[in-house]
Design an enzyme around this catalytic site. Structure first.
Site, PDB file in Angstrom:
ATOM      1  N   TYR A 161     -28.134  67.461 -20.356  1.00 31.76           N
ATOM      2  CA  TYR A 161     -28.466  68.730 -21.015  1.00 31.76           C
ATOM      3  C   TYR A 161     -27.233  69.189 -21.780  1.00 31.76           C
ATOM      4  CZ  TYR A 161     -29.557  73.596 -21.842  1.00 31.76           C
ATOM      5  OH  TYR A 161     -29.786  74.805 -22.458  1.00 31.76           O
TER       6      TYR A 161
ATOM      7  N   GLU B  63     -29.897  73.547 -28.818  1.00 32.92           N
ATOM      8  CA  GLU B  63     -30.088  72.910 -27.506  1.00 32.92           C
ATOM      9  C   GLU B  63     -30.579  71.473 -27.670  1.00 32.92           C
ATOM     10  OE1 GLU B  63     -32.107  74.747 -23.668  1.00 32.92           O
ATOM     11  OE2 GLU B  63     -33.590  73.733 -24.906  1.00 32.92           O
TER      12      GLU B  63
END
Ligand code: ADP
Ligand code: MG
Length: 376
Positions: A106, A189
């Site tokens: 992530y 992101e």
């Protein structure tokens, strides 16, 4: 403003961040030829403004041509119901090369408002369960505030990979930072950022939210807006220059000033109801603007009543009353309208409403308003 994954990936590519090869498809009749000219295995990905598409059946891998076409035909046009965004119709799909994943990470950049800096968030527990990691094992999420001359190598090392992979991740962070600054993004992101079996580091998903207040200087980004993905009420409000947010309740409210709008929503709650929206018409709204705002309010199908709560300062109460009266005269309204006005030309405003021949409940103060709303 949000954009689609395929648009964000195009920006990633422009900024030197590796993404898988892909092709966009918007029409059922193009599916078969696009997939035949692509490659299998491939992944079919619903392009909607929502995360958690995988869990909602909007991201599927296909190992051969036949199943790829089948899956694409099912996903394009489907109603995708995700935890994050509710129901959304899929108008576009991305046909993407299937990547050999070794590890899902992530990576995101967002704002740390307290420090007024961009913050890096990194974890090697990336993928579809990142929210669970954040809740249950926050120690597996590494963060670093990024100053002008930031160096992120120590944070990247915490992930535990060898040097060549670390270097690639550091470069991705640098490029992502440049993108965020140059394009005024509030969130960038990549979940997952993957390490492939060949040790390449690739962005498999891409999400960017832009700062609406900076869009005036990014014509290229504005062009990426997909109006079909926007809430139709909010879209109309943007066009009319109104600060409007759609909510789930049944009492439409029209207020001037954001603070008063928040307080009004509290008042509605005290009356045992919920606001259908947040709407701040601003200080100097004209009677035309009031009319537009009113039209917007009553286009909401869940509406039980409208509560107008205005402090007449720059916006005079008689202006407001004219605007509301015109709107109601021009529209077919069958819900009660409760009006509380205070300030400049209050009596004149009340006179206009009371002599309009239309049904208003003009209240004198917020307590009276609560009592009236309770009975609706
Ligand atoms: P969402 O976050 O909306 O669920 P993602 O793009 O992150 O959608 O996809 C969900 C999961 O599907 C990823 O975590 C990854 O495991 C897998 N996936 C997505 N794209 C690919 C791809 N090109 N190749 C292989 N697997 C993929
Ligand atoms: Mg994802």
């Amino acid at each position: 403003m949000k954009i689609h994954e395929y648009q964000a990936k195009k920006l990633f590519k422009d900024y030197g961040i590796s993404v898988p090869e892909s092709v966009l498809c918007e029409k059922k009749e193009d599916i078969s030829s696009l997939i035949k000219n692509f490659k299998v295995p491939c992944v079919i990905k619903a392009q909607v403004h929502s995360g958690a598409r995988g869990k909602a059946g909007g991201v599927k891998i296909a190992s051969d041509l036949h199943s790829a076409i089948n899956i694409a035909e099912n996903i394009l046009g489907m109603e995708l119901i995700s935890k994050q965004a509710g129901a959304k119709k899929v108008n576009k799909i991305l046909i993407e090369e299937a990547v050999d994943i070794n590890k899902e990470l992530y990576l995101s950049l967002t704002f740390d408002r307290k420090n007024e800096k961009i913050v890096l968030i990194l974890s090697n527990e990336g993928g579809m369960d990142i929210e669970e990691t954040a809740n249950k094992s926050p120690e597996k999420i590494y963060t670093q505030i990024l100053d002008n001359n930031f160096n992120v190598i120590e944070t990247v090392k915490k992930l535990g990979f060898h040097e060549s992979i670390n270097t690639k991740i550091v470069n991705i962070i640098k490029n992502l930072y440049t993108l965020a600054i140059e394009k005024d993004a509030l969130l960038v992101e990549i979940n997952p950022l993957v390490i492939t079996k060949q040790d390449d580091v690739i962005a498999l998903d891409a999400k960017i939210n832009f700062d609406d207040n900076a869009l005036f200087r990014h014509e290229d980004i504005l062009l990426l807006k997909d109006e079909k993905e926007e809430n139709p009420y909010e879209l109309q409000a943007q066009k009319d220059g109104l600060n409007y947010i759609k909510l789930d309740g049944t009492i439409g409210c029209m207020v001037n000033g954001a603070g008063l709008a928040m307080a009004t929503m509290d008042v509605i709650r005290l009356a045992g109801k919920n606001a259908a929206n947040f709407l701040d018409v601003g200080g100097g709204a004209s009677s035309e603007k009031i009319e537009k705002a009113f039209k917007l309010l009553i286009s909401d199908k869940n509406l039980e009543a409208v509560f107008i709560n205005i402090f007449g300062g720059i916006l005079r109460c008689d202006f407001l009353a004219e605007g509301v009266k015109n709107a109601i005269q021009n529209l077919n309204i069958n819900v009660p309208v409760v009006v509380r006005m205070e300030g400049t030309n209050k009596d004149l405003g009340a006179d206009i409403l009371n002599h309009s021949g239309l049904k208003f409940t003009v209240v004198n103060n917020l307590n009276e308003a609560i009592e009236v709303i309770k009975k609706i």
